[in-house]
Design a protein around this motif. Structure first.
Motif, PDB file in Angstrom:
ATOM      1  N   UNK A 118      35.337  93.114  72.067  1.00 48.23           N
ATOM      2  CA  UNK A 118      35.065  94.475  71.610  1.00 48.23           C
ATOM      3  C   UNK A 118      35.053  94.498  70.089  1.00 48.23           C
ATOM      4  N   UNK A 119      33.891  94.209  69.533  1.00 49.16           N
ATOM      5  CA  UNK A 119      33.769  93.925  68.106  1.00 49.16           C
ATOM      6  C   UNK A 119      34.254  95.075  67.236  1.00 49.16           C
ATOM      7  N   UNK A 120      33.851  96.283  67.531  1.00 56.91           N
ATOM      8  CA  UNK A 120      34.240  97.417  66.693  1.00 56.91           C
ATOM      9  C   UNK A 120      35.750  97.655  66.754  1.00 56.91           C
ATOM     10  N   UNK A 121      36.330  97.546  67.940  1.00 57.12           N
ATOM     11  CA  UNK A 121      37.775  97.735  68.081  1.00 57.12           C
ATOM     12  C   UNK A 121      38.542  96.653  67.334  1.00 57.12           C
ATOM     13  N   UNK A 122      38.028  95.429  67.395  1.00 53.70           N
ATOM     14  CA  UNK A 122      38.679  94.325  66.690  1.00 53.70           C
ATOM     15  C   UNK A 122      38.636  94.564  65.183  1.00 53.70           C
ATOM     16  N   UNK A 123      37.531  95.062  64.676  1.00 54.99           N
ATOM     17  CA  UNK A 123      37.407  95.322  63.239  1.00 54.99           C
ATOM     18  C   UNK A 123      38.442  96.341  62.778  1.00 54.99           C
ATOM     19  N   UNK A 124      38.664  97.369  63.586  1.00 54.55           N
ATOM     20  CA  UNK A 124      39.661  98.385  63.249  1.00 54.55           C
ATOM     21  C   UNK A 124      41.070  97.783  63.290  1.00 54.55           C
TER      22      UNK A 124
END
Length: 256
Positions: free
Chosen positions: A137-143
């Motif tokens: 989950x790329x966006x969640x990981x970035x956060x």
């Protein structure tokens, strides 16, 4: 859908969850390390780098989301201030996976006990040893990465030792309460890049070496990484045994 197919799918789902919940844990292998040499704090070079976020990506052979997670992991490790390794578990494979390691399963169990990650799953991404999420989950990981940067681990300085093949890990003073358990010292031998038809495997762990305990006093830890044709770098990290927090880590290229 025919009733017999419904029954078959239900049985398979139950079997998968049973395997995840009931695979027995395996102890981390203990390999004697070169004993640490105590030094006075004033003799330790003040060359610690900026803080880092330490990532551990747990993957498996039969995981449909792992290739995407591994591509994301490769990109994350390309960022400044991010370090870590990929660890392939052995409970969700065909038994012929050359990357699977029992100690990866045991390490996932360690996190399940310390930070209550719940039932095992892949791709599981651990950040600084204290939080977890699905690695694809790329966006969640970035956060989550931005959050982990607020409480980073210390980047360790690694220098050439007195003899060929030996390295000194400069451990700065990290004092602990008198009744606290000592920190855990670990060294991971990794392959920096292992690409195949499915996904890139970045910092794929080959061996995990138990370096013993450390009481937190300023120390030069001398190590000689064992020869491994499948490894071209090693990562050392310091972990709190109670909270599982990674408090310090460093990486050294062995291919130079």
């Amino acid at each position: 859908m025919p009733r017999h197919i419904n029954y078959l799918l239900t049985a398979l789902i139950c079997l998968c969850f049973y395997g995840l919940a009931h695979t027995s844990a395996r102890a981390e292998p203990v390999v004697p390390a070169v004993p640490a040499v105590e030094v006075v704090a004033e003799d330790v070079p003040d060359r610690m780098g900026h803080g880092i976020v330490f990532l551990e990506l747990f993957t498996s052979e039969q995981c449909p989301f792992c290739p995407e997670a591994e591509r994301n992991f490769r990109d994350l490790l390309g960022q400044d201030g991010v370090m870590g390794f990929t660890c392939s578990v052995d409970y969700f494979s065909t038994g012929t996976d050359p990357l699977a390691r029992p100690f990866c399963t045991a390490r996932q169990d360690f996190y399940m006990d310390r930070i209550k990650t719940g039932p095992r799953y892949t791709p599981q991404l651990i950040l600084n040893g204290v939080s977890h999420m699905s690695g694809h989950k790329i966006q969640d990981v970035a956060v989550a990465l931005k959050g982990a940067q607020q409480n980073p681990a210390t980047r360790l300085n690694i220098v050439a030792g007195a003899v060929a093949g030996q390295f000194d890990i400069i451990l700065p003073a990290m004092m602990r309460a008198a009744d606290a358990k000592p920190y855990m010292l670990r060294m991971a031998l990794v392959k920096k890049q292992m690409d195949d038809a499915k996904a890139p495997h970045t910092n794929q762990i080959r061996q995990l070496i138990n370096g013993g305990d450390w009481n937190g006093s300023a120390t030069a830890w001398s190590v000689t990484p064992p020869a491994d044709p499948d490894a071209d770098a090693f990562i050392v990290f310091v972990q709190d045994p109670d909270t599982a927090r990674i408090v310090a880590a460093g990486i050294e290229d062995l291919s130079r």
